[in-house]
Design a protein around this motif. Structure first.
Motif, short mmCIF file in Angstrom:
data_model
loop_
_atom_site.label_atom_id
_atom_site.label_comp_id
_atom_site.label_asym_id
_atom_site.label_seq_id
_atom_site.Cartn_x
_atom_site.Cartn_y
_atom_site.Cartn_z
N LEU A 342 0.83 -1.21 0.00
CA LEU A 342 0.00 0.00 0.00
C LEU A 342 0.86 1.26 0.00
O LEU A 342 0.43 2.31 -0.44
N SER A 343 2.08 1.15 0.53
CA SER A 343 3.00 2.27 0.51
C SER A 343 4.42 1.73 0.62
O SER A 343 4.69 0.82 1.40
N THR A 344 5.34 2.30 -0.17
CA THR A 344 6.74 1.89 -0.10
C THR A 344 7.53 2.74 0.88
O THR A 344 8.71 2.49 1.11
N GLY A 345 6.88 3.73 1.49
CA GLY A 345 7.59 4.62 2.40
C GLY A 345 7.92 5.93 1.72
O GLY A 345 7.60 6.17 0.56
N ILE A 346 8.57 6.82 2.48
CA ILE A 346 8.91 8.13 1.97
C ILE A 346 10.39 8.39 2.19
O ILE A 346 11.05 7.69 2.96
N ALA A 347 10.91 9.38 1.49
CA ALA A 347 12.29 9.85 1.64
C ALA A 347 13.30 8.73 1.38
O ALA A 347 14.38 8.71 1.96
N GLY A 348 12.92 7.77 0.50
CA GLY A 348 13.87 6.73 0.13
C GLY A 348 14.10 5.66 1.17
O GLY A 348 15.03 4.88 1.05
N ASN A 349 13.29 5.60 2.21
CA ASN A 349 13.43 4.53 3.20
C ASN A 349 12.06 3.95 3.53
O ASN A 349 11.07 4.29 2.88
N TYR A 350 12.02 3.08 4.54
CA TYR A 350 10.78 2.37 4.85
C TYR A 350 9.86 3.12 5.82
O TYR A 350 8.90 2.54 6.32
N ASN A 351 10.14 4.37 6.09
CA ASN A 351 9.27 5.14 6.98
C ASN A 351 7.89 5.31 6.33
O ASN A 351 7.76 5.94 5.28
N GLY A 352 6.87 4.73 6.96
CA GLY A 352 5.52 4.80 6.41
C GLY A 352 5.17 3.65 5.48
O GLY A 352 4.09 3.63 4.90
N ALA A 353 6.07 2.67 5.34
CA ALA A 353 5.79 1.54 4.44
C ALA A 353 4.67 0.67 5.01
O ALA A 353 4.62 0.39 6.21
N LEU A 354 3.78 0.23 4.13
CA LEU A 354 2.63 -0.61 4.50
C LEU A 354 2.54 -1.79 3.54
O LEU A 354 2.50 -1.60 2.33
N GLN A 355 2.52 -3.00 4.09
CA GLN A 355 2.46 -4.20 3.27
C GLN A 355 1.38 -5.13 3.81
O GLN A 355 1.31 -5.37 5.01
#
Length: 725
Positions: A342-355
């Motif tokens: 649902l989200s790969t994250g922001i700022a090039g890292n996994y912050n906010g990533a949803l799987q």
């Protein structure tokens, strides 16, 4: 407080940070519709099929520009679309560079293509619905005709349509509603994942026991009728995603509080060795959550903290990459997959990533059913140097009657420490129904140690040490047999890792297995299954027979581990070594404990006519479990590996042992290396019984393997109980 959405975020993704606390669901939907409409308007200016000859622009001062793509460009983008209908910025730039297009042109082409596919899907769906409607209308007419000629069973007179029983009428309406709901949800999911609509039954069909078929390849077997659970789950529907995001955010908040709280939620046991979960306090502190505990389920919750030799960013990457995660935890995770990101994250890292994920968790024994789970994994960066990764079940969004385990907020809090270390607090909180656990393992499982936080973090600690040894460059050269060649070390460790993963994947009660119990042996039950190996460079071709048995020993886990890993005592139990002398040729240390190492052994057979044989062995131990895993290897192939060659083409059939504490008070899981308490030992062999994959397996081969494992068990029991007497 949530962050504002990133303007460069992947188009089409849902991201938790888009949702502020004051934004209603209707406003979010309206904003998304406006963005989609504007994208379509801008995209129409770049559609490859528009000539732009006679179009009149309603905006007088703006001239439309059209671009007709070449056939080559269209073919390349069509091929890419089949693999990835939602390319990110980096992929669009690379595709544009290769095809000579601007990234914006690529973006608009993909938007238009998705719109076109959506229209086609809707057209097909409408056609299907019209056909179904005609079928239902014909059924309705048939029912009316049948009822018009029906007679009353009491008086023999005619009956009318209006006299249909209320229950029958209600059931038909409910059936039609459910059918419509299934079709609607399946169609939405199919549009999202780009696959054909597949309808699944609401209830799993009852399982029938299958006979042992030695002539066929074992596929997806079921144990305790739960194999349909994960297979019947596909990516979440669009309508479910806001609920999933909301659930993940709430779970993250709960996990952080669980990790930071102490008494009265987490109580220390009387002997001070374990932490006990206060379920009543939890219900008072977290009254909402994912709903009440299902009837017949029990609560398992545990918490463990450890300092690991790995930096916090690397740990986050392992947890958020399903391949790395299942590799590191191969002794616990029998299979896992990511259904949707649902989200790969922001700022090039996994912050906010949803799987959205499914996974199956195991104990290394065929006697303990696996625990299947359908859940969302959410990663968040909190304060500087502090990350958290949380899992929470999605069973309340998509209920399944076969569900026997659900994860309340579970995961870990990772804090950065100096010199590349990390402090990890692990929370494991599940509600489970453990019907099929064998009596041997009931004490270990009911204590919560079989699947608890202690086992997860002890496994992670051991794997961090293994990775550190892989990267080490200052290898002491004093000991004989130590491999100092860096490339050779990496290749040998990679080969041993594949051997361990293969062993762990084949020893448990995964629903991918079909174990058959051989009865009437008079010894411990032996379970067998067959597998065909074809075109797999990592396995010898032919029919492979796997056999496993588990039993209890009145000996401490440390004593069992030391006995089985020692090459000097190998001829006491290893029938295949034919009483020969076993000598260690090379080894690689894998951690602080001397038992954690990879060895290359040579068997000098007592029979001079038999060629010498090499054995690759990895032994590993931690406070919750120990393994001794080995496989015969070809001398020529091992020379290539020791010189840094590719180990992926070395054929392996791993066998070995999984050693667990028995869960008794004397066998403390906190100190599995202690001198008291008993052990649960699983012995598993993989034998190539025929080098022709199409051959039929004879019952004589099964009897031979059964005798082999039974004799091995008797030898181990005799040696250890004699020493322990």
């Amino acid at each position: 407080m949530f962050q504002q959405p990133n303007n460069n975020m992947m188009e089409g993704q849902l991201h938790p940070f888009e949702m502020t606390q004051n934004t209603s669901e209707s406003e979010i939907a309206r904003m998304r519709d406006e963005e989609f409409d504007s994208a379509l308007k801008s995209g129409s200016e770049n559609h490859e099929g528009v000539s732009g000859e006679d179009d009149q622009d309603p905006r007088p001062n703006k001239k439309k520009r059209y671009h007709r793509h070449t056939q080559h460009q269209i073919q390349q983008m069509e091929a890419f679309f089949k693999e990835c209908p939602h390319p990110d910025d980096k992929q669009r730039k690379e595709l544009g560079r290769v095809l000579g297009l601007e990234p914006l042109q690529v973006k608009f082409w993909f938007q238009n293509k998705r719109t076109q596919m959506k229209t086609q899907h809707e057209r097909q769906e409408n056609s299907q619905l019209r056909a179904e409607n005609e079928k239902l209308r014909a059924d309705n007419m048939r029912y009316r005709e049948a009822l018009s000629t029906a007679s009353c069973p009491n008086c023999g007179g005619p009956t009318a349509v209006g006299q249909m029983s209320f229950d029958e009428h209600h059931l038909r309406l409910e059936n039609a509603r459910l059918r419509e709901e299934i079709d609607r949800i399946s169609a939405i999911a199919a549009k999202y994942v780009g696959k054909p609509v597949v309808s699944y039954p609401l209830l799993s069909s009852p399982m029938t026991p299958r006979p042992l078929d030695f002539g066929s390849q074992t596929g997806s077997g079921e144990m305790y009728g739960t194999g349909e659970l994960l297979r019947s789950i596909n990516a979440p529907a669009e309508a479910d995603k806001p609920m999933i995001i909301e659930l993940a955010v709430a779970a993250m908040e709960e996990l952080v509080r669980l990790a930071q709280m102490g008494e009265p939620l987490w109580m220390t046991s009387l002997d001070g060795s374990t932490t006990v979960f206060n379920e009543e306090e939890y219900i008072r502190t977290f009254p909402r959550g994912i709903g009440p505990k299902p009837t017949g389920f029990k609560c398992e919750a545990s918490k463990e903290t450890c300092v690991l030799i790995m930096n916090h960013i690397s740990l986050v990457e392992i947890l958020m990459d399903v391949q790395q995660w299942s590799t590191v935890f191969s002794a616990i995770v029998s299979k896992a997959s990511t259904l949707d990101v649902l989200s790969t994250g922001i700022a090039g890292n996994y912050n906010g990533a949803l799987q959205v994920m499914t996974a199956e968790f195991q104990v290394p024994s065929p006697l303990v059913p696996t625990r299947e789970s359908y859940y969302v994994r959410y990663c968040k960066h909190h304060a500087e140097g502090t990350w958290a990764v949380v899992d929470v079940s999605l069973d309340n969004i998509r209920p399944n009657p076969a569900m026997r385990c659900r994860r309340r907020p579970s995961g870990c809090l990772i804090q950065e420490m100096p010199n590349g270390y990390s402090k990890v607090t692990w929370i494991e909180h599940v509600e489970v129904e453990d019907r099929g656990v064998h009596n041997l393992y009931k004490q270990l499982v009911s204590s919560g140690h079989a699947f608890g936080a202690k086992r997860w973090i002890a496994t992670l600690d051991r794997q961090c040490e293994r990775l550190a040894s892989l990267m080490a460059t200052n290898i002491p050269t004093g000991d004989a047999g130590v491999i100092t060649n860096q490339d050779g070390r990496k290749s040998m460790l990679k080969l041993a890792e594949r051997m361990v993963i293969s062993f762990c994947a084949g020893v448990g009660a995964s629903t991918a297995h079909t174990w058959t119990t051989l009865s009437g042996t008079g010894a411990d039950d032996v379970r067998v299954m067959t597998r065909k190996s074809v075109d797999d460079p990592g396995r010898p071709p032919g029919i492979v027979l796997s056999a496993a048995t588990s039993f209890w020993l009145p000996v401490s886990p440390k004593r069992v581990f030391d006995f089985l890993r020692d090459e000097n005592s190998r001829n006491e139990w290893d029938i295949l070594s034919n009483g020969g002398v076993v000598q260690e040729m090379a080894h690689i240390a894998n951690g602080r404990d001397t038992g954690n190492c990879v060895s290359l052994l040579r068997v000098n057979s007592a029979n001079s006519s038999q060629t010498n044989m090499l054995i690759l062995q990895e032994s590993c131990t931690d406070p919750t479990a120990s393994f001794v895993i080995y496989a015969p290897v070809d001398i020529v192939a091992m020379n290539v590996v020791l010189n840094g060659g590719d180990p992926d083409y070395v054929a392996l059939l791993p066998s070995g042992f999984a050693i667990l504490p028995d869960g008794s008070s004397g066998s403390s899981v906190a100190d599995a290396g202690g001198s008291s308490g008993g052990s649960l030992l699983t012995v598993a062999f993989q034998i190539l019984v025929d080098s022709v994959p199409t051959a039929k397996l004879s019952l004589g081969s099964v009897a031979t393997v059964n005798n082999l494992i039974a004799c091995t068990v008797e030898r181990i029991k005799a040696s250890l109980t004699c020493e322990n007497a």
